[in-house]
Write a protein that holds these residues in place. Structure first.
Motif, short mmCIF file in Angstrom:
data_model
loop_
_atom_site.label_atom_id
_atom_site.label_comp_id
_atom_site.label_asym_id
_atom_site.label_seq_id
_atom_site.Cartn_x
_atom_site.Cartn_y
_atom_site.Cartn_z
N GLN A 321 0.85 -1.21 0.00
CA GLN A 321 0.00 0.00 0.00
C GLN A 321 0.87 1.24 0.00
O GLN A 321 0.61 2.21 -0.72
CB GLN A 321 -0.90 0.01 1.23
N MET A 325 0.40 0.68 -4.55
CA MET A 325 -0.19 -0.36 -5.39
C MET A 325 -1.68 -0.53 -5.06
O MET A 325 -2.10 -0.29 -3.94
CB MET A 325 0.55 -1.69 -5.18
N MET A 326 -2.43 -0.98 -6.04
CA MET A 326 -3.86 -1.27 -5.86
C MET A 326 -4.00 -2.56 -5.06
O MET A 326 -3.61 -3.62 -5.55
CB MET A 326 -4.47 -1.54 -7.24
N THR A 327 -4.54 -2.49 -3.82
CA THR A 327 -4.58 -3.71 -2.99
C THR A 327 -5.99 -4.11 -2.59
O THR A 327 -6.17 -4.83 -1.60
CB THR A 327 -3.75 -3.48 -1.70
N THR A 328 -6.98 -3.64 -3.34
CA THR A 328 -8.38 -3.92 -2.96
C THR A 328 -8.63 -5.42 -2.72
O THR A 328 -9.21 -5.80 -1.71
CB THR A 328 -9.34 -3.43 -4.06
N ASN A 329 -8.17 -6.26 -3.65
CA ASN A 329 -8.42 -7.71 -3.52
C ASN A 329 -7.75 -8.28 -2.28
O ASN A 329 -8.34 -9.09 -1.56
CB ASN A 329 -7.88 -8.46 -4.74
N SER A 374 0.56 -9.87 -2.10
CA SER A 374 1.08 -8.53 -1.79
C SER A 374 2.54 -8.44 -2.21
O SER A 374 2.99 -7.41 -2.72
CB SER A 374 0.95 -8.22 -0.31
N LEU A 377 2.79 -7.81 -5.77
CA LEU A 377 2.52 -6.41 -6.09
C LEU A 377 3.78 -5.57 -5.89
O LEU A 377 4.07 -4.66 -6.66
CB LEU A 377 1.38 -5.87 -5.22
N TYR A 381 5.92 -3.46 -8.56
CA TYR A 381 6.33 -2.07 -8.36
C TYR A 381 7.78 -1.88 -8.78
O TYR A 381 8.10 -0.97 -9.54
CB TYR A 381 6.13 -1.70 -6.88
#
Ligand code: HEC
Ligand code: HEC
Ligand code: HEC
Ligand code: HEC
Ligand code: HEC
Ligand code: HEC
Ligand code: HEC
Ligand code: HEC
Ligand code: HEC
Length: 414
Positions: A321, A325-329, A374, A377, A381
């Motif tokens: 986060q 990064m997009m961490t919705t899931n 994560s 992700l 990055y």
């Protein structure tokens, strides 16, 4: 009935109109001489008054009489009940199903019969004990409220003090040799905090565990069920667990054995374990011939592993986060791990490692997946950053080439 209600109201408001109404004489004369806390002054908050009943409905007497002697000489004058007559005085109506149905069909008519089974009722009838609670100790006189009204002495927020006025009074209770810490303990408990501080009406007051009229400590047989009214899953698991039978045989007070009855605290993982401060150690040791200690350790290890996996996943997720990064899931999946943790803790009430461990493992698998995703992700990055670096280099190189090219074109020949 409605008419009487309106008329009494008018009478109370000191309307000078001469109304020949039920209880009007009683109210008018009494209001004149009574102190501020006398019956007529309290009465406007009384449910009976609000539902259209007057003084005569309870006390009887001649409503036309000009003075009290006249009132008393009426055949139906009931006067004021003695202490031990109160239950029947109230029950004349409240145990009369036909009468009550006309007023409020949904109101139970079992108060007297339940009261008779309570420690209060038993001591009243057998020992003529004048210190126990009767109907009016809990409901007040002349200001009796429906338990849903905030001013009522039996509103959930007021019940602890209503019971506590006797039960937390050391001198008053001295002769009985029972504890007087129930109110203080209750106030300090998770339940007391939820009810009295957070005003959560879903939390129990004294009467939710002791019943309204049966006031007796919930028996060993129904204790798990009393708690189970609100904690259904724990209760269901407990009833099927090896402890159910063992506790019944030993007269252990079921849930209260581990949680206490009045001073229930927020439980923690530390309570599980075969050594102090694990409560399992109170009754089990490694060579008692049962699977108790072994189960305690397996369960505790499984929960510890789940807690650790959850923490590890959260750390990596937060890192991702922080890198934008997009961490919705992943956040969604971590909520499922929270859920697993709650469920695993609830399922300790099976006292069975083969139930708890798989629950924990399910959660651990999800936590590991959050961690892996994560971490991916985070890799992405760095990859993008490298990619961006490479692209910048190429663009710079091309720009220089272009610049040199333009200069060559612009240079005058020869
Ligand atoms: C003219 C005034 C007057 C009227 C009307 C009156 N009361 Fe009283 N009442 C009194 C007084 C004064 C007392 C207390 C002194 C006494 O005992 O006489 C009293 C006492 C009482 C008591 C206490 C118990 C007892 O027997 O002493 C009750 C209960 C009572 N009244 C109910 C009623 C009811 C019900 C009515 C209407 C049907 C009523 N009163 C009408 C003046 C009145
Ligand atoms: C729901 C029933 C009920 C109603 C309605 C009711 N009373 Fe009472 N009253 C009682 C009971 C029970 C007692 C006995 C209290 C005690 O023992 O402490 C009592 C006691 C009394 C007493 C003597 C003790 C005291 O508190 O001063 C008086 C006077 C009295 N009532 C007057 C009235 C008057 C006037 C009305 C109408 C405004 C009225 N009551 C309405 C149940 C009732
Ligand atoms: C003359 C009959 C009568 C007598 C005597 C009587 N009540 Fe009532 N009571 C009623 C009626 C009628 C209601 C209103 C029911 C309704 O309409 O909801 C009521 C309502 C109540 C309620 C509220 C119930 C609820 O949750 O809605 C309580 C509590 C109560 N009474 C307690 C008492 C007590 C305590 C006594 C004795 C001091 C007493 N009653 C004496 C008739 C009576
Ligand atoms: C130890 C305290 C206590 C005693 C004694 C007591 N009550 Fe109650 N009562 C309660 C509580 C608490 C409630 C639940 C809250 C509410 O609905 O008012 C209740 C509820 C009621 C209700 C509403 C309907 C119901 O049953 O839930 C009535 C009517 C009632 N009581 C009448 C009586 C009568 C009549 C007596 C005497 C025979 C009596 N109570 C004795 C505490 C008590
Ligand atoms: C008027 C005072 C008074 C009030 C109000 C009162 N109690 Fe009591 N209670 C007593 C007395 C006195 C005893 C008898 C103690 C004994 O015999 O051990 C008792 C006994 C009990 C017992 C049995 C204790 C035992 O010995 O196992 C319980 C449980 C209880 N009360 C709960 C309650 C609850 C719950 C309330 C409120 C809804 C309440 N009481 C309101 C006076 C009161
Ligand atoms: C969460 C349920 C629960 C609540 C809420 C609760 N009790 Fe109890 N109470 C119990 C249990 C269970 C026992 C039996 C104790 C045992 O066997 O370990 C008990 C026992 C008692 C006793 C018997 C004496 C004693 O201490 O063992 C009294 C009196 C009592 N409670 C009064 C109260 C009062 C007053 C309140 C409200 C301030 C209250 N209780 C709230 C569950 C509860
Ligand atoms: C009327 C419903 C009700 C009854 C009956 C009841 N509880 Fe509770 N209990 C609650 C509520 C609501 C909470 C949540 C308080 C909060 O955390 O805000 C709670 C919280 C708890 C907690 C703390 C949970 C946590 O995660 O912190 C324990 C332990 C507990 N109760 C045990 C018991 C036991 C043991 C009994 C029986 C002796 C019992 N309860 C009876 C409603 C009830
Ligand atoms: C108040 C005492 C007490 C506490 C506290 C207690 N137990 Fe028990 N437990 C017992 C008794 C008694 C038995 C029945 C033993 C038997 O069958 O001889 C039992 C049986 C068991 C059994 C079944 C054993 C077998 O071999 O069949 C397991 C598993 C168990 N307990 C686990 C636990 C765990 C885990 C804890 C702590 C969270 C715990 N117990 C806390 C008293 C207790
Ligand atoms: C042998 C001891 C023991 C008994 C008996 C017991 N519990 Fe528990 N309970 C625990 C332990 C230990 C925890 C803490 C779990 C954790 O946080 O890891 C707990 C946690 C809880 C919680 C909070 C966690 C959750 O499940 O949401 C509640 C509520 C609860 N118990 C209710 C009950 C009820 C209701 C009963 C009776 C049916 C009961 N307990 C019987 C030991 C016990």
């Amino acid at each position: 009935m409605k008419n009487i209600f309106i008329l009494i109201l008018i009478g109370l408001l000191n309307c000078s109109m001469a109304l020949a109404t039920n209880s009007k004489n009683c109210l008018e004369c009494h209001a004149e001489w009574e102190e501020e806390d006398g019956p007529t002054h309290l009465f406007s908050k009384d449910i009976h008054f609000q539902k259209g009943l007057g003084c005569v409905e309870c006390h009887g007497g001649d409503t036309e009489a000009e003075d009290m002697d006249g009132v008393r000489s009426a055949k139906n004058y009931r006067g004021v009940p003695k202490f031990n007559e109160v239950p029947n005085f109230c029950a004349r109506c409240h145990s009369d199903a036909t009468y009550m149905r006309q007023h409020n069909p949904s109101l139970p008519v079992d108060q007297l019969s339940k009261y008779k089974t309570s420690v209060h009722g038993q001591r009243l009838s057998k020992h003529k004990d004048k210190k126990v609670a009767t109907c009016i100790s809990c409901h007040t006189v002349h200001q009796i409220g429906d338990g849903k009204l905030p001013h009522s002495s039996t509103h959930p927020l007021n019940v602890p003090e209503t019971c506590g006025k006797c039960h937390s009074n050391k001198d008053y209770m001295a002769e009985y040799g029972i504890a007087t810490n129930q109110l203080d303990d209750f106030k300090a408990s998770v339940h007391g905090h939820a009810l009295l501080v957070n005003k959560d009406l879903g939390a129990p007051a004294c009467n939710d565990c002791h019943s309204n009229h049966g006031a007796a400590p919930p028996g060993v047989d129904n204790l798990a069920l009393v708690c189970g009214n609100c904690h259904a899953i724990e209760s269901e698991l407990f009833l099927k667990s090896p402890h159910m039978k063992a506790y019944a045989e030993n007269d252990f007070p079921m849930c209260a054995t581990c949680h206490s009855n009045h001073r229930i605290e927020h439980p923690s993982d530390k309570m599980i374990g075969s050594t102090e401060p694990g409560i399992c150690a109170d009754c089990h040791d490694h060579d008692d011939g049962t699977r108790g200690s072994q189960t305690a350790d397996s369960v505790r290890n499984a929960i510890n592993a789940l807690v650790a996996a959850h923490e590890a996943a959260l750390t990596v997720l937060k890192d991702a986060q922080a890198k934008g990064m997009m961490t919705t899931n992943e956040e969604f999946l971590l909520k499922e791990v929270d859920q697993s943790l709650i469920q695993t803790r609830t399922h300790i009430h099976s006292f069975d490692a083969s139930v708890v461990v798989p629950k924990a493992e399910e959660g651990i698998a999800k936590a590991d997946s959050v961690k892996v995703k994560s971490a991916e992700l985070i890799d992405e990055y760095y990859f993008r950053r490298k990619g961006l670096g490479g692209a910048t280099l190429v663009i710079t190189f091309l720009a220089i080439l272009l610049y040199l090219r333009i200069r060559r074109i612009e240079k005058p020949k020869g």
